[in-house]
Design an enzyme around this catalytic site. Structure first.
Site, PDB file in Angstrom:
ATOM      1  N   ASP A 195      14.954  16.438  45.916  1.00 21.56           N
ATOM      2  CA  ASP A 195      15.417  17.722  45.390  1.00 21.56           C
ATOM      3  C   ASP A 195      14.666  18.874  46.025  1.00 21.56           C
ATOM      4  O   ASP A 195      13.580  18.702  46.598  1.00 21.56           O
ATOM      5  CB  ASP A 195      15.259  17.777  43.871  1.00 21.56           C
ATOM      6  CG  ASP A 195      13.805  17.705  43.424  1.00 21.56           C
ATOM      7  OD1 ASP A 195      13.095  16.795  43.899  1.00 21.56           O
ATOM      8  OD2 ASP A 195      13.365  18.548  42.610  1.00 21.56           O
ATOM      9  N   GLU A 251      11.540  16.338  41.377  1.00 19.56           N
ATOM     10  CA  GLU A 251      10.095  16.570  41.456  1.00 19.56           C
ATOM     11  C   GLU A 251       9.765  18.023  41.120  1.00 19.56           C
ATOM     12  O   GLU A 251       8.752  18.311  40.474  1.00 19.56           O
ATOM     13  CB  GLU A 251       9.608  16.227  42.868  1.00 19.56           C
ATOM     14  CG  GLU A 251       8.091  16.270  43.047  1.00 19.56           C
ATOM     15  CD  GLU A 251       7.561  17.626  43.499  1.00 19.56           C
ATOM     16  OE1 GLU A 251       6.330  17.798  43.529  1.00 19.56           O
ATOM     17  OE2 GLU A 251       8.378  18.516  43.816  1.00 19.56           O
ATOM     18  N   GLU A 252      10.639  18.921  41.551  1.00 26.84           N
ATOM     19  CA  GLU A 252      10.340  20.349  41.433  1.00 26.84           C
ATOM     20  C   GLU A 252      10.458  20.881  40.004  1.00 26.84           C
ATOM     21  O   GLU A 252      10.074  22.011  39.735  1.00 26.84           O
ATOM     22  CB  GLU A 252      11.263  21.160  42.350  1.00 26.84           C
ATOM     23  CG  GLU A 252      11.143  20.824  43.839  1.00 26.84           C
ATOM     24  CD  GLU A 252       9.844  21.294  44.466  1.00 26.84           C
ATOM     25  OE1 GLU A 252       8.967  21.762  43.719  1.00 26.84           O
ATOM     26  OE2 GLU A 252       9.707  21.198  45.690  1.00 26.84           O
TER      27      GLU A 252
END
Length: 512
Positions: free
Chosen positions: A78, A168-169
């Site tokens: 992502d 992840e972000e």
């Protein structure tokens, strides 16, 4: 022919451009996840995909490396989707528009780009950006590296487990929810760092914190709707750039609103709504408040804002010189404003919440140890929401800051929620993988690699938490201003890092 066609490393950049054409913002990763599964099937590789969208692709060792320990290569699929105000592109549905330019044509002076490999920079180096948006080099380049390795039959390597995580972000949700019990790797090379020549050996843990403050509104027609805007800020990554002294637009908005309410009477200015930022892990570049003001006061308010703008530019002139404050009519907005009690409560909350660096490390000079970032500010009919990312390299300090936010929230009559809590990745005194990385770097570059820990978060702590004895490092090519539309990636650095990864895999394979 793609924009990156003809540049090296050819297959890495081929896959990077392919990934850029698939929308893959955080929370919208199904398409890229399915693409990775198709890739594995087309290349006859073992693949698994979990319900979150995490993908693991396995590749057997090359000839002669069959008895070497398995290596995990890991990155996230992502990206942070940010764009300039003039950009109409729908990043959930449209791919990125890549742009190449020479380093000499950048508006940022070359010396400001310099790091460990500053002497390797050349004005003719090619820099890749995206037109008006984030580039997604964080962490699309990791995905591209892994796909290029997986497709090749010419690379010497141990058996590989290539792990592609989602989201992840927005709190490392993919790695946090992943079942890692079937991973067999002894070493993990995370490719989610942005400074060539720097080897990451530890990082901060973090947690998403959402504060909801209830408000009351009332009809208010004694004025015209206007939009007060704070913009022109640089923003940046809330871990990597938190020590740069850049302004936070949400926090500045609170300061300006308090100044307005002190300067003008209750009947001259009333607050209707406020919003700022779009990502908790990005320092907000702009924020705005909808106000109801008397029409004959607009000019006076703009003059007042001009004075405050000069004050702020004086304070932030060196590190964030572009701050702008403006006010303009906003037809169709307003009509319902916060009651004065709610307005006061919201503004006071904005003025009281902590933000930015809370503690520097005494063990590692220059390292931020604990911080938080007010990344998102939102208003609906009954509440104002404050979203933070809390970070610390010391877990007890992270929890202490979270408790402090809880106490403040309860004092203001709000509610608080915690999500995506992930542990710090602690430095390992002995690491064979780190030693191999440093040896290969010295041979390739003729200088020592910088080994460090950092304040930004990567997923490594979640892997070491679940896989006992896992030896982990993180590297990556040079990327600047990630999480902002100014994000850029150096292709010469991408190629050098590619060669380093291949030499490390060959060295690990030779340890059979």
């Amino acid at each position: 022919m793609g924009v990156l066609s003809g540049y090296q490393p050819e297959r890495v950049l081929y896959y990077f451009e392919q990934i850029a054409g698939i929308p893959h913002g955080s929370g919208h990763t199904q398409a890229i996840s399915d693409h990775l599964v198709r890739f594995a099937n087309e290349h006859g590789l073992e693949v698994s995909q979990d319900t979150l969208g995490n993908v693991v692709i396995r590749k057997p060792a090359s000839a002669g490396c069959e008895t070497a320990p398995c290596v995990i290569l890991q990155g996230h699929m992502d990206m942070v989707c940010e764009k300039e105000a003039y950009v109409t592109q729908d990043m959930e549905k449209e791919g990125l528009r890549l742009v190449v330019q020479r380093r000499r044509d950048l508006t940022v002076p070359i010396q400001e780009e310099a790091g460990i490999v500053s002497d390797l920079y050349d004005p003719e180096d090619v820099i890749v950006t995206a037109e008006g948006t984030t580039l997604g080099g964080d962490d699309g380049i990791a995905v591209a590296y892994m796909l290029a390795i997986l497709e090749s039959d010419r690379i010497t390597h141990p058996s590989l487990e290539c792990v592609f995580t989602v989201d992840e972000e927005i709190g490392m949700l993919g790695a946090a929810g992943m079942d890692m019990s079937k991973l067999t790797g002894k070493y993990l090379l995370n490719i989610d760092s942005e400074d060539e020549g720097h080897l990451l050996a530890g990082c901060a843990g973090g947690c998403l914190v959402t504060i909801t403050l209830p408000v009351e509104k009332e009809d208010y027609t004694n004025g015209v709707p206007v939009l007060l805007t704070v913009d022109g800020l640089l923003g940046g990554h809330s871990g990597i750039e938190i020590d740069k002294g850049r302004a936070n637009a949400d926090m500045l908005l609170g300061r300006i609103l308090q100044d307005l309410t002190l300067q003008f009477s209750d009947t001259d200015v009333r607050l209707s709504s406020l919003q700022g930022g779009t990502k908790d892990n990005a320092i907000p570049r702009e924020a705005a408040a909808c106000l109801m003001v008397k029409e004959n006061m607009i000019r006076d308010i703009q003059s007042f804002l001009n004075e405050r703008e000069e004050v702020l530019r004086g304070e932030y002139g060196a590190q964030d010189p572009g701050i702008r404050l403006s006010i303009k009519p906003e037809p169709g907005q307003g009509g319902r404003c916060f009651t004065k009690a709610s307005e006061q409560k919201v503004i006071q909350m904005l003025r009281c919440v902590p933000n930015g660096i809370q503690k520097m490390s005494f063990q590692t000079p220059g390292l931020v140890e604990t911080s938080l970032n007010l990344g998102i500010l939102e208003t609906d009919d009954s509440s104002v929401t404050f979203s933070f990312l809390v970070r610390s390299n010391v877990n007890s300090e992270k929890w202490e800051l979270m408790k402090r936010l809880r106490a403040l929230t309860e004092a203001f009559g709000g509610t608080i929620a915690f999500a995506g809590d992930y542990p710090a990745w602690e430095y390992r005194p002995e690491s064979h993988l780190r030693d191999v990385m440093c040896e290969c770097f010295l041979e390739q570059y003729g200088k020592q690699m910088i080994v460090e820990t950092m304040h930004a978060g990567v997923e490594c702590g979640l892997f070491t938490d679940q896989i006992e004895g896992l030896d982990v490092v993180s590297i990556g090519p040079d990327m600047k201003d990630i999480h902002t539309p100014k994000e850029r990636m150096d292709l010469a650095s991408v190629e050098r890092t590619w060669k380093l990864i291949l030499s490390v895999l060959e060295r690990l394979g030779a340890s059979a």
